[in-house]
Design an enzyme around this catalytic site. Structure first.
Site, PDB file in Angstrom:
ATOM      1  NE  ARG A 287      -4.349  -1.165   0.102  1.00  0.00           N
ATOM      2  CZ  ARG A 287      -4.559  -2.185  -0.744  1.00  0.00           C
ATOM      3  NH1 ARG A 287      -3.655  -2.503  -1.657  1.00  0.00           N
ATOM      4  NH2 ARG A 287      -5.684  -2.866  -0.696  1.00  0.00           N
TER       5      ARG A 287
ATOM      6  CG  HIS B 133      -3.595  -0.088  -6.617  1.00  0.00           C
ATOM      7  ND1 HIS B 133      -3.915   0.513  -5.418  1.00  0.00           N
ATOM      8  CD2 HIS B 133      -3.727  -1.428  -6.397  1.00  0.00           C
ATOM      9  CE1 HIS B 133      -4.235  -0.412  -4.531  1.00  0.00           C
ATOM     10  NE2 HIS B 133      -4.131  -1.608  -5.108  1.00  0.00           N
TER      11      HIS B 133
HETATM   12  P1  NAP Z   1      -1.759 -11.469   4.396  1.00  0.00           P
HETATM   13  O1  NAP Z   1      -1.869 -12.882   3.952  1.00  0.00           O
HETATM   14  O2  NAP Z   1      -2.610 -10.990   5.503  1.00  0.00           O
HETATM   15  O3  NAP Z   1      -0.215 -11.211   4.753  1.00  0.00           O
HETATM   16  C1  NAP Z   1       0.231 -10.039   5.361  1.00  0.00           C
HETATM   17  C2  NAP Z   1       1.648 -10.270   5.829  1.00  0.00           C
HETATM   18  O4  NAP Z   1       2.153  -9.046   6.391  1.00  0.00           O
HETATM   19  C3  NAP Z   1       1.728 -11.326   6.948  1.00  0.00           C
HETATM   20  O5  NAP Z   1       2.876 -12.119   6.768  1.00  0.00           O
HETATM   21  C4  NAP Z   1       1.870 -10.466   8.205  1.00  0.00           C
HETATM   22  O6  NAP Z   1       2.559 -11.097   9.260  1.00  0.00           O
HETATM   23  C5  NAP Z   1       2.700  -9.326   7.680  1.00  0.00           C
HETATM   24  N1  NAP Z   1       2.589  -8.160   8.544  1.00  0.00           N
HETATM   25  C6  NAP Z   1       1.475  -7.437   8.848  1.00  0.00           C
HETATM   26  N2  NAP Z   1       1.775  -6.457   9.710  1.00  0.00           N
HETATM   27  C7  NAP Z   1       3.103  -6.563   9.966  1.00  0.00           C
HETATM   28  C8  NAP Z   1       3.993  -5.850  10.779  1.00  0.00           C
HETATM   29  N3  NAP Z   1       3.595  -4.805  11.538  1.00  0.00           N
HETATM   30  N4  NAP Z   1       5.286  -6.241  10.815  1.00  0.00           N
HETATM   31  C9  NAP Z   1       5.714  -7.299  10.084  1.00  0.00           C
HETATM   32  N5  NAP Z   1       4.909  -8.023   9.263  1.00  0.00           N
HETATM   33  C10 NAP Z   1       3.614  -7.655   9.212  1.00  0.00           C
HETATM   34  O7  NAP Z   1      -2.022 -10.485   3.166  1.00  0.00           O
HETATM   35  P2  NAP Z   1      -1.801 -10.775   1.615  1.00  0.00           P
HETATM   36  O8  NAP Z   1      -2.969 -11.447   1.044  1.00  0.00           O
HETATM   37  O9  NAP Z   1      -0.468 -11.369   1.428  1.00  0.00           O
HETATM   38  O10 NAP Z   1      -1.814  -9.263   1.055  1.00  0.00           O
HETATM   39  C11 NAP Z   1      -0.888  -8.309   1.516  1.00  0.00           C
HETATM   40  C12 NAP Z   1      -1.237  -6.918   1.037  1.00  0.00           C
HETATM   41  O11 NAP Z   1      -0.951  -6.788  -0.348  1.00  0.00           O
HETATM   42  C13 NAP Z   1      -2.699  -6.514   1.141  1.00  0.00           C
HETATM   43  O12 NAP Z   1      -3.050  -6.157   2.452  1.00  0.00           O
HETATM   44  C14 NAP Z   1      -2.756  -5.356   0.190  1.00  0.00           C
HETATM   45  O13 NAP Z   1      -2.441  -4.153   0.867  1.00  0.00           O
HETATM   46  C15 NAP Z   1      -1.656  -5.655  -0.826  1.00  0.00           C
HETATM   47  N6  NAP Z   1      -2.186  -5.955  -2.157  1.00  0.00           N
HETATM   48  C16 NAP Z   1      -1.864  -5.139  -3.191  1.00  0.00           C
HETATM   49  C17 NAP Z   1      -2.318  -5.431  -4.447  1.00  0.00           C
HETATM   50  C18 NAP Z   1      -1.923  -4.591  -5.620  1.00  0.00           C
HETATM   51  O14 NAP Z   1      -2.483  -4.764  -6.707  1.00  0.00           O
HETATM   52  N7  NAP Z   1      -0.969  -3.719  -5.465  1.00  0.00           N
HETATM   53  C19 NAP Z   1      -3.134  -6.550  -4.662  1.00  0.00           C
HETATM   54  C20 NAP Z   1      -3.438  -7.350  -3.590  1.00  0.00           C
HETATM   55  C21 NAP Z   1      -2.965  -7.050  -2.326  1.00  0.00           C
HETATM   56  P3  NAP Z   1       1.941 -12.404   9.980  1.00  0.00           P
HETATM   57  O15 NAP Z   1       2.069 -13.505   8.949  1.00  0.00           O
HETATM   58  O16 NAP Z   1       2.815 -12.630  11.142  1.00  0.00           O
HETATM   59  O17 NAP Z   1       0.519 -12.095  10.294  1.00  0.00           O
HETATM   60  C1  GLV Z   2      -5.544  -4.681  -4.128  1.00  0.00           C
HETATM   61  O1  GLV Z   2      -4.915  -3.703  -3.873  1.00  0.00           O
HETATM   62  C2  GLV Z   2      -5.985  -5.624  -3.160  1.00  0.00           C
HETATM   63  O2  GLV Z   2      -5.899  -5.326  -1.957  1.00  0.00           O
HETATM   64  O3  GLV Z   2      -6.445  -6.709  -3.562  1.00  0.00           O
END
Ligand code: NAP
Ligand code: GLV
Length: 315
Positions: free
Chosen positions: A230, A278
């Site tokens: 983000r 994005h």
């Molecule tokens: P997820 O499965 O919830 O994974 C989040 C990871 O971040 C987990 O490993 C978590 O640690 C870690 N984390 C959270 N807070 C932290 C902190 N304070 N310090 C260290 N590590 C921390 O989420 P995801 O599905 O992988 O998605 C991640 C993010 O990608 C989304 O929230 C979104 O913002 C972004 N995203 C962007 C796009 C785009 O098109 N650019 C698309 C999709 C998603 P733990 O494992 O210990 O909980």
């Molecule tokens: C995109 O940014 C998502 O959170 O899936």
């Protein structure tokens, strides 16, 4: 009466409604702001919902985020309490993100910008090219997306380290966790990737101090940052300063604190910055509607919803 409402002011809600009707023809599907009788709305699917939008439905049973991130939903101060929030965890979206990560890691590693620049000047410069195994990619966020990206980068031969909130064990990945191990993780990292969620803890995390702790021992002589988490996570002025002083080699930015990125932003024209709008991992309506419809069908049979957001952690 049980109705489903899409609240997607920045997307075409009607094409989402069409995709949901295709997989769940029995559903009464509505599109914001035409909510019909508010009492009928049992399910909402949202992307960047307007503040106060979700408090209007007294019989809400679940809220679905149409993306993996839920920051825009959780930032609504009047979000109704006690309603489960489901986020996207789907192979299609995950695969798209890993494509983006592999593409941008390879682009920087193989110095494609330099090659393109040389081509535009008809310059034949055969510079030294190191193998993937000479580069360590550090992934902040080892969740659904970070784990898949790590696996695919390992397959390419990159060394991979990762950092998360809680401890992890991932084959082939040196894992660090928590604030106390952040510096050690950064010290190993030649290319830094953020796949963190937006939370108060991750806001502004990619700043001048963090950049100063990244490794300069990699093949490019200075680190690279790729932010697909983000935009609130990187401090734009610190990225620009670090690029201009040479402390940072390059940056790929898919997300920004304010989107769309202002046409006045100096990031657009910076020769060391790659900007994408994005779209690292788009949500495909057919895929996500099938995921949502499946969850609702199971929920209505009495099964648990999955991929629920933990409100205390904020993701
Ligand atoms: P997820 O499965 O919830 O994974 C989040 C990871 O971040 C987990 O490993 C978590 O640690 C870690 N984390 C959270 N807070 C932290 C902190 N304070 N310090 C260290 N590590 C921390 O989420 P995801 O599905 O992988 O998605 C991640 C993010 O990608 C989304 O929230 C979104 O913002 C972004 N995203 C962007 C796009 C785009 O098109 N650019 C698309 C999709 C998603 P733990 O494992 O210990 O909980
Ligand atoms: C995109 O940014 C998502 O959170 O899936």
């Amino acid at each position: 009466m049980s109705a489903f409402l899409f609240v997607t002011p920045s997307w075409d809600g009607h094409s989402w409604a069409k995709a949901l009707r295709h997989v769940a023809p029995h559903m009464d599907v509505r599109v914001w702001p035409d909510c019909g009788r508010e009492e009928d709305v049992h399910y909402v699917a949202a992307w960047l919902p307007p503040a106060n939008a979700l408090k209007r439905f007294p019989n809400l049973k679940a809220i679905f985020s149409l993306g993996a991130g839920v920051d825009a939903i959780l930032s609504d101060p009047t979000l109704p309490s006690g309603i489960p929030i489901v986020r996207v965890n789907d192979a299609d979206l995950t695969g798209r993100m890993s494509e983006y990560i592999v593409l941008h890691v390879l682009m920087h590693h193989r110095q494609m910008r330099r090659l393109a620049d040389n081509q535009s000047k008809r310059v034949w410069e055969n510079f030294d090219q190191r193998p993937a195994s000479a580069m360590t990619v550090g992934i902040m966020g080892l969740g659904v997306l970070g784990t898949d990206a790590a696996r695919k980068l390992l397959m390419m031969g990159f060394k991979v380290v990762g950092w998360s909130r809680s401890a992890k064990a991932l084959h082939g990945v040196r894992c660090f966790d928590g604030a106390s191990q952040l510096d050690a993780f950064l010290n190993e990292t030649d290319i830094l990737i953020s796949l963190l969620p937006a939370t108060p803890e991750t806001d502004g995390i990619i700043n001048r101090e963090l950049i100063s702790k990244l490794s300069c021992r990699g093949p490019l002589g200075a680190p690279v940052i790729i932010n697909a988490g983000r935009g609130r996570q990187h401090v734009e002025a610190d990225i620009l300063h670090s690029l201009d002083t040479g402390r940072l080699h390059a940056a790929s930015l898919d997300v920004f604190a304010s989107e769309p990125l202002s046409t006045a932003s100096p990031l657009w024209a910076h020769p060391k910055v790659v900007i994408t709008p994005h779209n690292a991992a788009d949500s495909d309506p057919a895929v996500i509607c099938s995921y949502v419809a499946g969850q609702i069908a199971r929920f209505e049979r009495g099964e648990e919803l999955v991929n629920l957001v933990d409100l205390k952690r904020g993701y």
